[in-house]
Design a protein around this motif. Structure first.
Motif, PDB file in Angstrom:
ATOM      1  N   TYR A  11       7.122 -44.217  26.581  1.00  0.00           N
ATOM      2  CA  TYR A  11       6.966 -42.268  26.402  1.00  0.00           C
ATOM      3  C   TYR A  11       5.602 -42.183  26.633  1.00  0.00           C
ATOM      4  O   TYR A  11       4.671 -42.575  26.289  1.00  0.00           O
ATOM      5  CB  TYR A  11       7.570 -41.903  25.348  1.00  0.00           C
ATOM      6  CG  TYR A  11       7.819 -40.421  25.574  1.00  0.00           C
ATOM      7  CD1 TYR A  11       7.680 -39.246  26.367  1.00  0.00           C
ATOM      8  CD2 TYR A  11       7.603 -40.063  23.729  1.00  0.00           C
ATOM      9  CE1 TYR A  11       7.824 -38.694  25.868  1.00  0.00           C
ATOM     10  CE2 TYR A  11       7.454 -38.996  23.818  1.00  0.00           C
ATOM     11  CZ  TYR A  11       7.519 -37.590  25.021  1.00  0.00           C
ATOM     12  OH  TYR A  11       7.919 -36.364  24.614  1.00  0.00           O
ATOM     13  N   THR A  13       3.437 -38.668  27.433  1.00  0.00           N
ATOM     14  CA  THR A  13       3.703 -37.105  27.019  1.00  0.00           C
ATOM     15  C   THR A  13       1.923 -36.824  27.255  1.00  0.00           C
ATOM     16  O   THR A  13       1.279 -37.031  26.119  1.00  0.00           O
ATOM     17  CB  THR A  13       4.066 -36.644  26.049  1.00  0.00           C
ATOM     18  OG1 THR A  13       3.993 -35.751  25.466  1.00  0.00           O
ATOM     19  CG2 THR A  13       3.887 -37.316  24.455  1.00  0.00           C
ATOM     20  N   THR A  41       6.834 -36.522  30.479  1.00  0.00           N
ATOM     21  CA  THR A  41       7.565 -35.210  30.411  1.00  0.00           C
ATOM     22  C   THR A  41       6.159 -34.568  30.499  1.00  0.00           C
ATOM     23  O   THR A  41       4.931 -34.715  30.428  1.00  0.00           O
ATOM     24  CB  THR A  41       7.988 -34.043  28.614  1.00  0.00           C
ATOM     25  OG1 THR A  41       6.793 -35.286  27.823  1.00  0.00           O
ATOM     26  CG2 THR A  41       9.170 -35.556  28.157  1.00  0.00           C
ATOM     27  N   TRP A  63      11.103 -31.635  28.887  1.00  0.00           N
ATOM     28  CA  TRP A  63      10.840 -31.693  27.599  1.00  0.00           C
ATOM     29  C   TRP A  63      12.346 -32.474  26.844  1.00  0.00           C
ATOM     30  O   TRP A  63      12.985 -32.410  27.519  1.00  0.00           O
ATOM     31  CB  TRP A  63      11.272 -29.860  26.770  1.00  0.00           C
ATOM     32  CG  TRP A  63      10.715 -29.654  25.191  1.00  0.00           C
ATOM     33  CD1 TRP A  63       9.921 -30.040  24.656  1.00  0.00           C
ATOM     34  CD2 TRP A  63      11.976 -29.820  24.376  1.00  0.00           C
ATOM     35  NE1 TRP A  63       9.779 -30.244  23.578  1.00  0.00           N
ATOM     36  CE2 TRP A  63      11.197 -30.271  22.799  1.00  0.00           C
ATOM     37  CE3 TRP A  63      12.666 -30.262  24.430  1.00  0.00           C
ATOM     38  CZ2 TRP A  63      12.146 -30.551  22.078  1.00  0.00           C
ATOM     39  CZ3 TRP A  63      13.825 -30.917  23.278  1.00  0.00           C
ATOM     40  CH2 TRP A  63      13.216 -30.530  21.816  1.00  0.00           C
ATOM     41  N   ASN A  65      13.236 -34.290  22.985  1.00  0.00           N
ATOM     42  CA  ASN A  65      13.632 -33.989  21.571  1.00  0.00           C
ATOM     43  C   ASN A  65      12.814 -35.462  21.203  1.00  0.00           C
ATOM     44  O   ASN A  65      13.317 -36.275  21.171  1.00  0.00           O
ATOM     45  CB  ASN A  65      14.247 -33.939  21.161  1.00  0.00           C
ATOM     46  CG  ASN A  65      14.690 -33.834  19.670  1.00  0.00           C
ATOM     47  OD1 ASN A  65      13.449 -34.179  18.729  1.00  0.00           O
ATOM     48  ND2 ASN A  65      15.373 -33.064  18.599  1.00  0.00           N
ATOM     49  N   GLN A  66      11.311 -35.120  20.261  1.00  0.00           N
ATOM     50  CA  GLN A  66      10.773 -36.943  20.678  1.00  0.00           C
ATOM     51  C   GLN A  66      11.108 -37.102  19.422  1.00  0.00           C
ATOM     52  O   GLN A  66      11.187 -38.628  18.752  1.00  0.00           O
ATOM     53  CB  GLN A  66       9.020 -36.317  20.488  1.00  0.00           C
ATOM     54  CG  GLN A  66       8.668 -35.684  20.923  1.00  0.00           C
ATOM     55  CD  GLN A  66       7.242 -36.435  20.835  1.00  0.00           C
ATOM     56  OE1 GLN A  66       6.917 -35.675  19.980  1.00  0.00           O
ATOM     57  NE2 GLN A  66       6.478 -35.534  21.982  1.00  0.00           N
ATOM     58  N   VAL A  69      13.751 -39.344  21.059  1.00  0.00           N
ATOM     59  CA  VAL A  69      13.049 -40.590  21.744  1.00  0.00           C
ATOM     60  C   VAL A  69      12.659 -41.461  21.073  1.00  0.00           C
ATOM     61  O   VAL A  69      12.305 -42.789  21.811  1.00  0.00           O
ATOM     62  CB  VAL A  69      12.271 -39.488  22.960  1.00  0.00           C
ATOM     63  CG1 VAL A  69      11.306 -40.595  23.823  1.00  0.00           C
ATOM     64  CG2 VAL A  69      13.609 -38.864  23.701  1.00  0.00           C
ATOM     65  N   LEU A  70      11.415 -41.165  20.011  1.00  0.00           N
ATOM     66  CA  LEU A  70      11.014 -41.711  19.347  1.00  0.00           C
ATOM     67  C   LEU A  70      10.807 -43.256  18.782  1.00  0.00           C
ATOM     68  O   LEU A  70      10.395 -44.409  19.695  1.00  0.00           O
ATOM     69  CB  LEU A  70       9.542 -41.824  18.356  1.00  0.00           C
ATOM     70  CG  LEU A  70       9.189 -41.304  19.370  1.00  0.00           C
ATOM     71  CD1 LEU A  70       7.973 -39.849  18.144  1.00  0.00           C
ATOM     72  CD2 LEU A  70       7.483 -41.114  20.163  1.00  0.00           C
ATOM     73  N   CYS A  73      11.158 -45.824  21.835  1.00  0.00           N
ATOM     74  CA  CYS A  73       9.935 -46.483  22.291  1.00  0.00           C
ATOM     75  C   CYS A  73       9.356 -47.410  22.260  1.00  0.00           C
ATOM     76  O   CYS A  73       9.377 -48.172  20.425  1.00  0.00           O
ATOM     77  CB  CYS A  73       8.980 -45.363  22.204  1.00  0.00           C
ATOM     78  SG  CYS A  73       9.948 -43.445  23.168  1.00  0.00           S
ATOM     79  N   VAL A  76       4.751 -44.700  23.303  1.00  0.00           N
ATOM     80  CA  VAL A  76       3.698 -43.578  24.023  1.00  0.00           C
ATOM     81  C   VAL A  76       2.716 -43.944  24.296  1.00  0.00           C
ATOM     82  O   VAL A  76       1.626 -44.189  23.696  1.00  0.00           O
ATOM     83  CB  VAL A  76       4.661 -43.239  22.650  1.00  0.00           C
ATOM     84  CG1 VAL A  76       3.726 -42.030  22.571  1.00  0.00           C
ATOM     85  CG2 VAL A  76       5.559 -43.309  21.723  1.00  0.00           C
ATOM     86  N   SER A  78       0.006 -40.969  25.215  1.00  0.00           N
ATOM     87  CA  SER A  78      -0.518 -39.017  24.670  1.00  0.00           C
ATOM     88  C   SER A  78      -2.237 -39.688  24.916  1.00  0.00           C
ATOM     89  O   SER A  78      -2.958 -40.913  24.921  1.00  0.00           O
ATOM     90  CB  SER A  78      -0.171 -39.466  23.291  1.00  0.00           C
ATOM     91  OG  SER A  78      -0.159 -37.961  23.264  1.00  0.00           O
TER      92      SER A  78
END
Length: 79
Positions: A11, A13, A41, A63, A65-66, A69-70, A73, A76, A78
């Motif tokens: 993911y 972001t 995202t 967008w 909803n984390q 999703v998290l 994963c 991540v 970021s």
């Protein structure tokens, strides 16, 4: 981004403030070689098309909803 795909999910972001297309595009290029599903995202005001074409294993959304999703994963990326 189907759940039937056994590859790990990454993911990407940069949040809703630092979500500039050039930075995201560079990150997508860096992740493109992975054998993984990549979810990017761009923020609710971002334009997914601003990233240009992306590989088939990359999905770009405004967008997600984390909390949903998290748990799925493997990693991540970021700021």
């Amino acid at each position: 981004m189907g759940d039937d795909d056994p590859r790990p999910l990454v993911y990407l972001t940069l949040g809703t403030v630092s979500n500039q297309a050039p930075a995201l595009r560079s990150a997508v290029e860096g992740l493109a070689g992975l054998d993984a599903r990549v979810l990017v995202t761009v923020g609710p005001d971002g334009d997914p098309a601003a990233l240009g074409p992306v590989p088939d294993h990359v999905t770009v959304a405004r967008w997600v909803n984390q909390a949903d999703v998290l748990p799925h994963c493997a990693a991540v990326v970021s700021h």
